[in-house]
Design an enzyme around this catalytic site. Structure first.
Site, PDB file in Angstrom:
ATOM      1  N   LYS A 110       0.841  -1.203   0.000  1.00 23.53           N
ATOM      2  CA  LYS A 110       0.000   0.000   0.000  1.00 23.53           C
ATOM      3  C   LYS A 110       0.878   1.257   0.000  1.00 23.53           C
ATOM      4  O   LYS A 110       0.647   2.197  -0.757  1.00 23.53           O
ATOM      5  CB  LYS A 110      -0.930   0.007   1.227  1.00 23.53           C
ATOM      6  CG  LYS A 110      -2.090  -0.960   1.082  1.00 23.53           C
ATOM      7  CD  LYS A 110      -2.838  -1.194   2.392  1.00 23.53           C
ATOM      8  CE  LYS A 110      -3.883  -2.283   2.194  1.00 23.53           C
ATOM      9  NZ  LYS A 110      -4.532  -2.739   3.419  1.00 23.53           N
TER      10      LYS A 110
ATOM     11  N   ASP B 220     -11.244   2.957   4.120  1.00 25.56           N
ATOM     12  CA  ASP B 220     -11.665   1.557   4.017  1.00 25.56           C
ATOM     13  C   ASP B 220     -13.191   1.448   3.964  1.00 25.56           C
ATOM     14  O   ASP B 220     -13.730   0.392   3.625  1.00 25.56           O
ATOM     15  CB  ASP B 220     -11.160   0.758   5.235  1.00 25.56           C
ATOM     16  CG  ASP B 220     -10.008  -0.163   4.880  1.00 25.56           C
ATOM     17  OD1 ASP B 220      -9.800  -0.426   3.681  1.00 25.56           O
ATOM     18  OD2 ASP B 220      -9.318  -0.621   5.816  1.00 25.56           O
TER      19      ASP B 220
ATOM     20  N   GLN C 163      -4.791  -1.317   9.603  1.00 27.64           N
ATOM     21  CA  GLN C 163      -4.696  -2.660   9.013  1.00 27.64           C
ATOM     22  C   GLN C 163      -5.332  -3.696   9.950  1.00 27.64           C
ATOM     23  O   GLN C 163      -4.970  -3.774  11.130  1.00 27.64           O
ATOM     24  CB  GLN C 163      -3.216  -2.995   8.731  1.00 27.64           C
ATOM     25  CG  GLN C 163      -2.994  -4.315   8.036  1.00 27.64           C
ATOM     26  CD  GLN C 163      -3.565  -4.339   6.610  1.00 27.64           C
ATOM     27  OE1 GLN C 163      -3.430  -3.390   5.842  1.00 27.64           O
ATOM     28  NE2 GLN C 163      -4.236  -5.433   6.270  1.00 27.64           N
TER      29      GLN C 163
END
Ligand code: NAD
Length: 296
Positions: free
Chosen positions: A54, A121, A98
């Site tokens: 990422k 997200d 994460q």
């Protein structure tokens, strides 16, 4: 193979190109560089690989990447304090924590402490509610990538019968909401669904998000249907470690009209959509026009 291959790798490269163009414009015309903060708690090897990837791709499209690596025994209070700091940092437009988090940390609490407008997200309860009510939101990356590929292949999805197999909060449920938003007739199937083969056989669009290697055989697929395989399963085959999806690719490709491979289908789209969400969040934060085609 009769089906058209939907090339997620090439599509993701195109999305990254669009993101990079928009980032360049933001820098040039507005003096703004979008920034993505990624928070990793602990040393889960798979999570470390994702975070590295990422960060690399964020920099490649011209955005700022801020990585925060915390010890596995970080307290909830310290993690929440970092998120609060990032929420209030104007150079950070997107925040991603994460998952999975170590067991002593409350995932829901942590996710819901991210400012919704920076929640790239799309897991914050506000974004879930906004998506469910058809309002502008941050859309979870994996289903957003699936939607982009479906729209690209079909144009309009209106009136199509779609079956989503799997009802997780990160893939199945938001995928179903997005398909509903595009006027599909949507069925969500799951582990308790009666006669799954029959349900799948009725679908013009099948999205498989289960996590069971090759559980959908070709004879469940309606002739000409579009198959989006979200599953990522590592198995041993002929003495080799290989990645396979939730769909038996070889037999499904004989009947489908179009199909995504694993690897090289949905997977690469997920990070591309994370970058797209970050540039979208940056534009919204600055009351600037959003890039077209990169949101739901
Ligand atoms: P999950 O375990 O949270 O959810 C799985 C869902 O499948 C559940 O809702 C369950 O009801 C359903 N299910 C289980 N057994 C079933 C059965 N026999 N028949 C029908 N439904 C059944 O998983 P998830 O997080 O949604 O992920 C699903 C898969 O997608 C995994 O393989 C994961 O690795 C993959 N994934 C890929 C990406 C990507 O970027 N490509 C992103 C997220 C998840």
């Amino acid at each position: 193979m009769a089906a058209t291959l939907i090339d997620g790798k090439a599509f993701a490269a195109k999305v990254r190109g669009q993101v990079a163009e928009h980032v360049a414009r933001l820098k040039e015309q507005n003096g703004i560089t979008p920034g993505l903060a990624v928070v990793l708690v602990g040393e889960d090897p798979a999570s470390q690989v994702y975070v590295r990837s990422k960060g690399k791709q964020t920099v490649e499209v011209g955005m700022n990447s801020y990585e925060h690596k915390l010890e596995a025994d970080t307290s909830e209070a310290d993690l929440l304090a970092l998120i609060d700091q990032l929420n209030n940092d104007p150079s950070v437009h997107g925040i991603l924590v994460q998952l999975p988090l170590p067991k002593h940390l409350d995932e829901d609490l942590v996710i819901n402490s991210i400012a919704p407008e920076k929640d790239v997200d799309g897991f914050h309860i506000s974004n879930v509610g906004l998506l469910g009510t058809g309002q502008k939101s941050m859309v979870p990356c994996t289903p957003l990538g699936c939607l982009m590929m479906l729209r690209d292949h079909h144009g309009s999805l209106s009136g199509m019968d779609a079956v989503v197999i799997g009802r997780s909060n990160i893939v199945g449920k938001p995928m179903a909401q997005l398909l509903l938003g595009d006027s599909c007739t949507v069925t969500i199937a799951h582990s308790r669904t009666k006669d799954l083969p029959d349900v799948v056989r009725r679908a013009d669009i099948v999205v498989a998000a289960v996590g069971r290697p090759e559980m959908v055989p070709g004879d469940w697929i309606k002739e000409g249907a579009t198959v989006i395989d979200v599953g990522i399963n590592r198995i041993e085959r002929d003495g080799k470690n290989v990645l396979v999806g939730d769909v038996d690719f070889a037999s499904a490709a004989e009947r489908a009209g179009a199909i995504t491979p694993v690897p090289g289908g949905v997977g690469p789209m997920t990070i591309a959509c994370l970058l797209a969400n970050t540039v979208t969040a940056c534009c919204r934060a600055n009351n600037l026009a959003e890039p077209e085609g990169l949101t739901a």
